[in-house]
Motif scaffolding. Sequence first.
Motif, mmCIF file in Angstrom:
data_model
loop_
_atom_site.group_PDB
_atom_site.id
_atom_site.type_symbol
_atom_site.label_atom_id
_atom_site.label_comp_id
_atom_site.label_asym_id
_atom_site.label_seq_id
_atom_site.Cartn_x
_atom_site.Cartn_y
_atom_site.Cartn_z
ATOM 1 N N VAL A 71 30.866 -1.583 43.751
ATOM 2 C CA VAL A 71 29.788 -2.562 43.636
ATOM 3 C C VAL A 71 28.988 -2.605 44.937
ATOM 4 N N VAL A 72 29.677 -2.583 46.055
ATOM 5 C CA VAL A 72 28.998 -2.574 47.358
ATOM 6 C C VAL A 72 28.057 -1.372 47.438
ATOM 7 N N LEU A 73 28.546 -0.219 47.026
ATOM 8 C CA LEU A 73 27.729 0.993 47.090
ATOM 9 C C LEU A 73 26.560 0.939 46.107
ATOM 10 N N ARG A 74 26.790 0.419 44.913
ATOM 11 C CA ARG A 74 25.717 0.295 43.917
ATOM 12 C C ARG A 74 24.611 -0.636 44.411
ATOM 13 N N VAL A 75 25.001 -1.755 45.008
ATOM 14 C CA VAL A 75 24.012 -2.712 45.502
ATOM 15 C C VAL A 75 23.271 -2.125 46.706
ATOM 16 N N ALA A 76 23.984 -1.451 47.589
ATOM 17 C CA ALA A 76 23.328 -0.794 48.726
ATOM 18 C C ALA A 76 22.282 0.202 48.228
ATOM 19 N N ARG A 77 22.617 0.943 47.192
ATOM 20 C CA ARG A 77 21.668 1.905 46.606
ATOM 21 C C ARG A 77 20.478 1.173 46.008
ATOM 22 N N ALA A 78 20.734 0.099 45.270
ATOM 23 C CA ALA A 78 19.656 -0.667 44.638
ATOM 24 C C ALA A 78 18.700 -1.257 45.678
ATOM 25 N N LEU A 79 19.209 -1.558 46.860
ATOM 26 C CA LEU A 79 18.396 -2.128 47.937
ATOM 27 C C LEU A 79 17.753 -1.060 48.814
ATOM 28 N N GLY A 80 18.111 0.214 48.589
ATOM 29 C CA GLY A 80 17.544 1.303 49.381
ATOM 30 C C GLY A 80 18.167 1.457 50.744
ATOM 31 N N VAL A 81 19.397 0.934 50.929
ATOM 32 C CA VAL A 81 20.048 1.033 52.238
ATOM 33 C C VAL A 81 21.343 1.851 52.191
ATOM 34 N N LEU A 82 21.562 2.571 51.098
ATOM 35 C CA LEU A 82 22.802 3.331 50.968
ATOM 36 C C LEU A 82 22.940 4.385 52.056
ATOM 37 N N ALA A 108 17.620 -11.853 42.409
ATOM 38 C CA ALA A 108 19.013 -11.459 42.197
ATOM 39 C C ALA A 108 19.154 -10.733 40.873
ATOM 40 N N ALA A 109 18.421 -11.181 39.867
ATOM 41 C CA ALA A 109 18.483 -10.525 38.553
ATOM 42 C C ALA A 109 17.987 -9.087 38.641
ATOM 43 N N GLN A 110 16.933 -8.848 39.404
ATOM 44 C CA GLN A 110 16.414 -7.489 39.551
ATOM 45 C C GLN A 110 17.425 -6.571 40.237
ATOM 46 N N VAL A 111 18.019 -7.051 41.322
ATOM 47 C CA VAL A 111 18.994 -6.228 42.050
ATOM 48 C C VAL A 111 20.229 -5.983 41.193
ATOM 49 N N ALA A 112 20.708 -7.016 40.515
ATOM 50 C CA ALA A 112 21.868 -6.849 39.642
ATOM 51 C C ALA A 112 21.584 -5.813 38.561
ATOM 52 N N ASP A 113 20.399 -5.881 37.982
ATOM 53 C CA ASP A 113 20.025 -4.918 36.949
ATOM 54 C C ASP A 113 19.957 -3.508 37.510
ATOM 55 N N ARG A 114 19.322 -3.336 38.653
ATOM 56 C CA ARG A 114 19.197 -2.010 39.281
ATOM 57 C C ARG A 114 20.553 -1.447 39.690
ATOM 58 N N ALA A 115 21.475 -2.329 40.077
ATOM 59 C CA ALA A 115 22.810 -1.890 40.499
ATOM 60 C C ALA A 115 23.777 -1.773 39.328
ATOM 61 N N ASP A 116 23.331 -2.203 38.146
ATOM 62 C CA ASP A 116 24.162 -2.193 36.944
ATOM 63 C C ASP A 116 25.428 -3.023 37.136
ATOM 64 N N VAL A 117 25.227 -4.219 37.696
ATOM 65 C CA VAL A 117 26.310 -5.195 37.851
ATOM 66 C C VAL A 117 25.810 -6.521 37.287
ATOM 67 N N THR A 118 26.721 -7.445 37.062
ATOM 68 C CA THR A 118 26.290 -8.752 36.573
ATOM 69 C C THR A 118 25.727 -9.576 37.723
ATOM 70 N N ARG A 119 24.947 -10.569 37.363
ATOM 71 C CA ARG A 119 24.387 -11.485 38.358
ATOM 72 C C ARG A 119 25.515 -12.210 39.083
ATOM 73 N N ASP A 120 26.573 -12.556 38.371
ATOM 74 C CA ASP A 120 27.718 -13.232 38.971
ATOM 75 C C ASP A 120 28.408 -12.333 39.997
ATOM 76 N N THR A 121 28.527 -11.042 39.690
ATOM 77 C CA THR A 121 29.149 -10.108 40.633
ATOM 78 C C THR A 121 28.297 -9.980 41.888
ATOM 79 N N LEU A 122 26.978 -9.907 41.715
ATOM 80 C CA LEU A 122 26.092 -9.845 42.881
ATOM 81 C C LEU A 122 26.242 -11.108 43.720
ATOM 82 N N ARG A 123 26.321 -12.269 43.077
ATOM 83 C CA ARG A 123 26.499 -13.529 43.803
ATOM 84 C C ARG A 123 27.787 -13.493 44.612
#
Length: 98
Positions: free
Chosen positions: A59-70, A31-46
């Motif tokens: 945030v949804v779009l940033r996390v999708a990008r960080a996961l490679g599914v955007l 979770a820390a890696q994805v939060a860092d890649r998405a430039d969001v806090t760990r709490d926001t990712l949770r």
Amino acid sequence: MAKTLPTAVVRSAQEIGADFAAWRKILGLTAAQVADRADVTRDTLRKLETGDSTVGFHVVLRVARALGVLDSFTSAVDPLDTDLGRARAGQLDRKRVR
């Protein structure tokens, strides 16, 4: 007074969050890696992964990008990727550019 969200919206937020968590695990990312890649806090990712519908759309779009599914996420709502959308493409101001 805040309005109650429709059940379908709440359920979809939970499903999308669970899917993002599943992608993170499948990719072997913390979770820390994805939060860092998405430039969001760990709490926001949770919050996103647990279906909290107050999480911002960016945030949804940033996390999708960080996961490679955007790209897949974006394609899922593209009307030109459906028979109906292609049949009625004349009603749109844009044309397919892919």
